[in-house]
Design a protein around this motif. Structure first.
Motif, PDB file in Angstrom:
ATOM      1  N   PHE A  51       0.819  -1.212   0.000  1.00  0.00           N
ATOM      2  CA  PHE A  51       0.000   0.000   0.000  1.00  0.00           C
ATOM      3  C   PHE A  51       0.857   1.269   0.000  1.00  0.00           C
ATOM      4  O   PHE A  51       0.618   2.184  -0.773  1.00  0.00           O
ATOM      5  CB  PHE A  51      -0.933  -0.014   1.205  1.00  0.00           C
ATOM      6  CG  PHE A  51      -1.713   1.244   1.371  1.00  0.00           C
ATOM      7  CD1 PHE A  51      -2.751   1.548   0.504  1.00  0.00           C
ATOM      8  CD2 PHE A  51      -1.402   2.151   2.368  1.00  0.00           C
ATOM      9  CE1 PHE A  51      -3.463   2.711   0.648  1.00  0.00           C
ATOM     10  CE2 PHE A  51      -2.113   3.318   2.519  1.00  0.00           C
ATOM     11  CZ  PHE A  51      -3.150   3.598   1.654  1.00  0.00           C
ATOM     12  N   GLY A  52       1.864   1.269   0.878  1.00  0.00           N
ATOM     13  CA  GLY A  52       2.701   2.461   0.997  1.00  0.00           C
ATOM     14  C   GLY A  52       3.376   2.812  -0.316  1.00  0.00           C
ATOM     15  O   GLY A  52       3.374   3.971  -0.742  1.00  0.00           O
ATOM     16  N   GLN A  53       3.921   1.790  -0.950  1.00  0.00           N
ATOM     17  CA  GLN A  53       4.613   2.026  -2.220  1.00  0.00           C
ATOM     18  C   GLN A  53       3.638   2.525  -3.284  1.00  0.00           C
ATOM     19  O   GLN A  53       3.941   3.465  -4.020  1.00  0.00           O
ATOM     20  CB  GLN A  53       5.239   0.719  -2.707  1.00  0.00           C
ATOM     21  CG  GLN A  53       6.299   0.192  -1.761  1.00  0.00           C
ATOM     22  CD  GLN A  53       7.022  -0.987  -2.356  1.00  0.00           C
ATOM     23  OE1 GLN A  53       6.423  -1.777  -3.085  1.00  0.00           O
ATOM     24  NE2 GLN A  53       8.292  -1.125  -2.057  1.00  0.00           N
ATOM     25  N   ALA A 120       1.881   2.357 -14.882  1.00  0.00           N
ATOM     26  CA  ALA A 120       2.720   1.273 -15.386  1.00  0.00           C
ATOM     27  C   ALA A 120       3.720   0.842 -14.322  1.00  0.00           C
ATOM     28  O   ALA A 120       4.054  -0.335 -14.196  1.00  0.00           O
ATOM     29  CB  ALA A 120       3.441   1.710 -16.654  1.00  0.00           C
ATOM     30  N   ALA A 121       4.160   1.827 -13.519  1.00  0.00           N
ATOM     31  CA  ALA A 121       5.124   1.503 -12.465  1.00  0.00           C
ATOM     32  C   ALA A 121       4.487   0.653 -11.374  1.00  0.00           C
ATOM     33  O   ALA A 121       5.181  -0.063 -10.652  1.00  0.00           O
ATOM     34  CB  ALA A 121       5.704   2.780 -11.868  1.00  0.00           C
ATOM     35  N   ILE A 136       9.538   5.370  -9.908  1.00  0.00           N
ATOM     36  CA  ILE A 136       9.377   6.771  -9.508  1.00  0.00           C
ATOM     37  C   ILE A 136      10.200   7.672 -10.423  1.00  0.00           C
ATOM     38  O   ILE A 136       9.757   8.740 -10.832  1.00  0.00           O
ATOM     39  CB  ILE A 136       9.808   6.962  -8.037  1.00  0.00           C
ATOM     40  CG1 ILE A 136       8.817   6.266  -7.115  1.00  0.00           C
ATOM     41  CG2 ILE A 136       9.911   8.437  -7.695  1.00  0.00           C
ATOM     42  CD1 ILE A 136       9.129   6.429  -5.652  1.00  0.00           C
ATOM     43  N   THR A 137      11.399   7.198 -10.760  1.00  0.00           N
ATOM     44  CA  THR A 137      12.261   8.027 -11.605  1.00  0.00           C
ATOM     45  C   THR A 137      11.650   8.223 -12.988  1.00  0.00           C
ATOM     46  O   THR A 137      11.676   9.320 -13.537  1.00  0.00           O
ATOM     47  CB  THR A 137      13.648   7.382 -11.716  1.00  0.00           C
ATOM     48  OG1 THR A 137      14.110   7.082 -10.412  1.00  0.00           O
ATOM     49  CG2 THR A 137      14.617   8.329 -12.387  1.00  0.00           C
TER      50      THR A 137
ATOM     51  N   THR B 608       8.864  16.629   0.740  1.00  0.00           N
ATOM     52  CA  THR B 608       9.956  15.689   0.998  1.00  0.00           C
ATOM     53  C   THR B 608       9.998  14.665  -0.127  1.00  0.00           C
ATOM     54  O   THR B 608      11.065  14.331  -0.646  1.00  0.00           O
ATOM     55  CB  THR B 608       9.741  14.970   2.348  1.00  0.00           C
ATOM     56  OG1 THR B 608       9.606  15.951   3.360  1.00  0.00           O
ATOM     57  CG2 THR B 608      10.911  14.067   2.669  1.00  0.00           C
ATOM     58  N   LEU B 609       8.814  14.204  -0.517  1.00  0.00           N
ATOM     59  CA  LEU B 609       8.750  13.278  -1.651  1.00  0.00           C
ATOM     60  C   LEU B 609       9.345  13.933  -2.894  1.00  0.00           C
ATOM     61  O   LEU B 609      10.167  13.349  -3.597  1.00  0.00           O
ATOM     62  CB  LEU B 609       7.294  12.866  -1.901  1.00  0.00           C
ATOM     63  CG  LEU B 609       7.061  11.973  -3.118  1.00  0.00           C
ATOM     64  CD1 LEU B 609       7.750  10.636  -2.957  1.00  0.00           C
ATOM     65  CD2 LEU B 609       5.576  11.767  -3.357  1.00  0.00           C
ATOM     66  N   GLY B 610       8.935  15.193  -3.134  1.00  0.00           N
ATOM     67  CA  GLY B 610       9.439  15.911  -4.303  1.00  0.00           C
ATOM     68  C   GLY B 610      10.948  16.068  -4.257  1.00  0.00           C
ATOM     69  O   GLY B 610      11.643  15.839  -5.247  1.00  0.00           O
ATOM     70  N   ALA B 611      11.456  16.455  -3.086  1.00  0.00           N
ATOM     71  CA  ALA B 611      12.898  16.673  -2.955  1.00  0.00           C
ATOM     72  C   ALA B 611      13.648  15.364  -3.179  1.00  0.00           C
ATOM     73  O   ALA B 611      14.668  15.334  -3.871  1.00  0.00           O
ATOM     74  CB  ALA B 611      13.220  17.232  -1.567  1.00  0.00           C
ATOM     75  N   TYR B 612      13.103  14.275  -2.618  1.00  0.00           N
ATOM     76  CA  TYR B 612      13.742  12.968  -2.809  1.00  0.00           C
ATOM     77  C   TYR B 612      13.760  12.587  -4.290  1.00  0.00           C
ATOM     78  O   TYR B 612      14.798  12.229  -4.841  1.00  0.00           O
ATOM     79  CB  TYR B 612      12.996  11.910  -1.986  1.00  0.00           C
ATOM     80  CG  TYR B 612      13.199  10.508  -2.453  1.00  0.00           C
ATOM     81  CD1 TYR B 612      14.429   9.875  -2.274  1.00  0.00           C
ATOM     82  CD2 TYR B 612      12.191   9.814  -3.092  1.00  0.00           C
ATOM     83  CE1 TYR B 612      14.635   8.601  -2.722  1.00  0.00           C
ATOM     84  CE2 TYR B 612      12.389   8.524  -3.546  1.00  0.00           C
ATOM     85  CZ  TYR B 612      13.609   7.922  -3.367  1.00  0.00           C
ATOM     86  OH  TYR B 612      13.815   6.657  -3.827  1.00  0.00           O
ATOM     87  N   VAL B 613      12.600  12.718  -4.912  1.00  0.00           N
ATOM     88  CA  VAL B 613      12.471  12.295  -6.310  1.00  0.00           C
ATOM     89  C   VAL B 613      13.384  13.118  -7.213  1.00  0.00           C
ATOM     90  O   VAL B 613      14.116  12.579  -8.031  1.00  0.00           O
ATOM     91  CB  VAL B 613      11.001  12.433  -6.758  1.00  0.00           C
ATOM     92  CG1 VAL B 613      10.899  12.378  -8.263  1.00  0.00           C
ATOM     93  CG2 VAL B 613      10.152  11.358  -6.132  1.00  0.00           C
ATOM     94  N   HIS B 614      13.359  14.444  -7.026  1.00  0.00           N
ATOM     95  CA  HIS B 614      14.084  15.269  -7.981  1.00  0.00           C
ATOM     96  C   HIS B 614      15.583  15.320  -7.692  1.00  0.00           C
ATOM     97  O   HIS B 614      16.373  15.451  -8.620  1.00  0.00           O
ATOM     98  CB  HIS B 614      13.464  16.661  -8.056  1.00  0.00           C
ATOM     99  CG  HIS B 614      12.165  16.642  -8.788  1.00  0.00           C
ATOM    100  ND1 HIS B 614      12.090  16.605 -10.149  1.00  0.00           N
ATOM    101  CD2 HIS B 614      10.885  16.573  -8.342  1.00  0.00           C
ATOM    102  CE1 HIS B 614      10.823  16.538 -10.530  1.00  0.00           C
ATOM    103  NE2 HIS B 614      10.058  16.519  -9.438  1.00  0.00           N
TER     104      HIS B 614
END
Lengths: 164, 650
Positions: A51-53, A120-121, A136-137, B608-614
């Motif tokens: 769920f978290g992911q 898709a991810a 995510i990338t 934080t999610l944004g900073a991590y991702v980018h």
């Protein structure tokens, strides 16, 4: 105030820009987050501990809507609507309206495209949860253009001289 | 840095194999692998030996683990009403790996699963009985035995009439004659429940009449006797089953005492499966085996001596062959170590390549802080993640441990940037106290162009660092000239172009540098071509790469955009909270506090999610693109992996 006068009123135009930024990018994000949510729900029926992911991936296309609100706020702040003294010329209003367009339009399309990548991810984490970051990338690659659009909007709004 | 590996070849006796594998597991430092054979050797060897496999057993164990998990989840659910989960139990390796320790535990698993099944079954029965009860309750006031449908002179009709039929009219009609007795037993939103006793002489007429009202006879199924009797007997059964369930629940609660043992069994069986998984690396005959492996070079001799002393084995320690890839184990100091996570998420480096973490980590740290850029968020992030590391005692080397430690470190960077930009939950101090905390450097909100220039500058430094690593790799391979041509000339050109942009007296120097660099590039970039025209044309074309560099640099504008986003959203939240007036009334104050808490939690989370991702993306695409050779296999030694137990030394 006649119809044409309203259309050329600076305050009207700048508020129109602000709401367009929220509405259009928000529509994109809503559609996108919903799309990923559907894919994620499918995964959760099989693997409820992911769920978290899945939520992380669902959150990604949500940022465009936030950028929209952010832009709206900057416009409203710029014309002094929030502090109470509004005085915007037609030209300034029109310029602020235009300045809102990058976030609105790019936000809309990038949110949906990003959502498709995110959905898709979800497939990736169904099979290889340890590869979440790769998914995510991929999604973040799309977000780049929303960020650039936000940047253009911010710089335009910030740079406009409003006498107010 | 990448830990240097030595190659092991272990030859031993089949009768000792199991003990050897257990010992390797205890050491936890040997990555088992197939011995490397040429095709010819393989053909010869496979005539007298084969690679072992335990696939079937692994699948079986999978099923066993599922059963144990089922017992564990049942018992934890039962126990959760009582006490909270205790800490991991300590156990020595030798005790843990000994089958005796876990003898008799399977019975406890079966008992738990049996209890679970029985309780489920009883609960099903109970539900069915309760259903029956509901049905009976509806007919409670019907006093006759249900199987009685007639007497000598009368017919008894019992049934229902839909709620929308006018029951009053029916009752009135029926009561006109003395030959019919109708009793309205009960009514609910769906239907009326009636019983009609009618003299045989008019029964046909009455039946016809009833049909008009959509009367349908009741179906009592196979019950006998009066409703009241049935209610009593069902009631008894319900009580009986409830008592049984109670009893079973008590047994389950008692069975919870078995949980620690069952935890132990789970870990034992899981590690048994791990040991089966490595069997496929063993080349075996009836009596002997050969297996390959990898071990950190500095430990190789120690391992060899230790195992050779304990068992009848021969171990050969050798260096990896020229060009042979080894499993990759990264080793970095405490500050760099958490950032390994970012690289691992991308892909491990080749063992012949370079560990990028030491160069990457400072940039990641810097960029993360810049994008989140709020002093309060930074403190929170550090404190929360630090506490989690401390509380959960995360195991070193796990993803969770790295992530929490990385976020805790990045929190410090976030705090610093927040203080530099004067952002403390946005402009919260100004909003609440009317006093601004002045930025130590400048406020990017009022001067975004300045931060943009700085972002590009940070980006250029980052990219130059990536190119420098590339140069280092070339030099390490002895390709001095390549380093100068491919990286040195680009440095000169790019710095020159940068100076040109600055203008003033620097522009003149920049112009000369750019021209000199460009000439260098034109002369050297075509050096792999044979034809002189191709040499020059590909030299000229290589200048086009400057656009790639430019777009890479522009990509760092996200540092500004995301940094601003945090600040502006904070301001929105603060303004929203203050709208009712702040601390003028209790309601307004409550709204303010709730808005601030929820809003800032949300803002911190999403950014934080944004900073991590980018920040990750800047590493992956812009930075790694300059030099990184990925694709190594992780070093995965055979070692004890526990979920519930803690293996202690000794």
């Amino acid at each position: 105030m006649g119809f044409v006068e309203i259309l050329t009123n600076g305050t009207f135009l700048s508020v129109l820009g602000a709401v367009m930024a929220v509405i259009v990018s928000g529509m994109g994000s809503a559609k996108g987050v919903g799309l990923v949510g559907e894919a994620a729900s499918g995964l959760i029926t099989e693997e409820s501990d992911r769920f978290g992911q899945a939520l992380l991936l669902q959150a990604l296309p949500g940022t465009q809507g936030i950028y929209g609100v952010l832009t709206a706020f900057m416009i409203l702040n710029k014309i002094g609507l929030l502090s109470g003294n509004v005085a915007v010329s037609s030209f300034e209003g029109a310029a602020l309206l235009i300045a809102a367009l990058p976030v609105a339009i790019v936000g809309y399309f990038s949110a949906i495209r990003q959502a498709r990548v995110s959905a898709a991810a979800i497939e990736i984490i169904a099979k290889r949860p340890e590869d979440l970051a790769k998914g995510i990338t991929f999604a973040a690659m799309v977000e780049t253009y929303a960020v650039l659009a936000l940047l253009a909007s911010i710089l335009a709004i910030n740079g406009l001289p409003v006498l107010g | 840095m990448i830990v240097e590996m030595s190659k092991l070849t272990i030859a031993g006796l089949m009768q000792e194999r199991s003990a050897i594998i257990r010992h390797l597991m205890k050491l936890g430092i040997v990555h088992l692998d197939k011995v490397k054979l040429t095709e010819q050797e393989q053909n010869n060897v496979l005539e007298c030996a084969k690679f072992d496999s335990a696939e079937a057993r692994i699948v079986e164990i999978e099923d066993e683990l599922r059963k144990i998990s089922e017992a564990i989840s049942f018992l934890t659910e039962t126990a959760s009403s009582g006490k909270t989960k205790s800490a991991k139990r300590n156990i020595t390796f030798d005790r843990f790996i000994n089958q005796e320790t876990h003898s008799g535990v399977w019975e406890k698993v079966f008992q738990a699963n049996g209890l679970k099944k029985e309780i489920e079954q009883k609960k099903g029965e109970l539900a069915a009985l309760k259903n029956d009860m509901l049905f009976l309750k509806v007919w409670e006031s019907y006093k006759l035995p249900v199987e009685l449908t007639k007497t000598a002179a009368t017919q008894i009709m019992t049934g229902t009439i839909p709620a929308n039929a006018s029951i009053d009219e029916l009752l009135l009609n029926m009561r006109e004659t003395d030959l019919v007795n109708i009793i309205l037993l009960n009514s609910d939103s769906d239907q009326h429940y009636v019983t009609i006793t009618v003299h045989n002489s008019v029964s046909a007429k009455i039946a016809e009449e009833l049909r008009k009202y959509n009367f349908s006879p009741a179906n009592f199924g196979d019950i006998k006797g009066t409703i009241l009797e049935n209610i009593q007997s069902v009631d008894e059964k319900i009580n009986e089953i409830k008592a049984e369930i109670d009893d079973l629940s008590k047994q389950s609660v008692q069975a919870c005492a078995n949980l620690p043992d069952i935890y132990g069994l789970y870990d034992y069986i899981y590690n048994m499966q791990q040991r089966r998984r490595v069997l496929s690396n063993f080349l075996t005959t009836e009596k002997a085996f050969v297996v390959g492996g990898w071990v950190p070079a500095r430990l190789a001799e120690k391992i060899k001596v230790e195992i050779e002393n304990k068992f009848t084995v021969f171990i050969k320690v050798s260096e990896p062959e020229e060009g042979e890839e080894t499993p990759v184990l990264l080793k970095n100091n405490r500050l760099i170590y958490p950032f390994e996570m970012i690289t691992e998420m991308y892909s491990l480096p080749l063992s012949s390549g370079i560990d990028p973490n030491a160069v990457m980590a400072p940039f990641y740290w810097l960029f993360f802080g810049l994008m989140l850029g709020d002093a309060v968020y930074g403190i929170l992030l550090t404190v929360i993640c630090g506490l989690m590391v401390w509380k959960f005692k995360t195991e070193k080397g796990t993803m969770m441990d790295k992530m929490l430690r990385m976020l805790a470190l990045c929190g410090i960077s976030t705090f610093i940037w927040g203080a530099l930009f004067g952002s403390w939950c946005g402009d919260l101090p100004k909003m609440l106290l009317g006093k601004e905390i002045p930025p130590l450097w400048f406020d990017p909100g009022s001067d975004p162009m300045r931060l943009m220039i700085w972002s590009f500058l940070f980006g250029a430094v980052h990219l130059f660092a990536g190119m420098a690593v590339n140069a280092y790799m070339l030099i390490r391979e002895g390709k001095w000239l390549d380093a100068i041509f491919d990286i040195g000339f680009w440095y000169v050109t790019l710095v020159g172009v940068g100076l040109l942009f600055l203008g003033g007296s620097a522009a003149a120097i920049g112009k000369n540098m750019a021209i000199a660099g460009a000439i260098g590039l034109i002369l050297t970039q075509g050096r792999k071509e044979k034809n002189i025209i191709k040499k020059i044309s590909s030299g000229i074309l290589s200048l086009y790469n400057i656009t790639g560099f430019l777009s890479d640099v522009l990509s760092y504008s996200r540092l500004l955009a995301l940094g601003l986003a945090t600040g502006v959203i904070s301001q929105v939240i603060n303004q929203l909270g203050m709208m009712p007036g702040g601390f003028v009334s209790i309601v307004a104050a409550l709204i303010l506090i709730i808005t601030l808490l929820a809003g800032h939690a949300f803002n911190m989370g999403i950014n934080t999610l944004g900073a991590y991702v980018h920040s990750s993306r800047l590493q992956y695409v812009e930075f790694f693109g300059k030099f990184y050779e990925s694709g190594g296999d992780a070093f995965e030694p055979l070692k004890v992996k526990t979920r519930y137990l803690q293996i202690k030394e000794g």
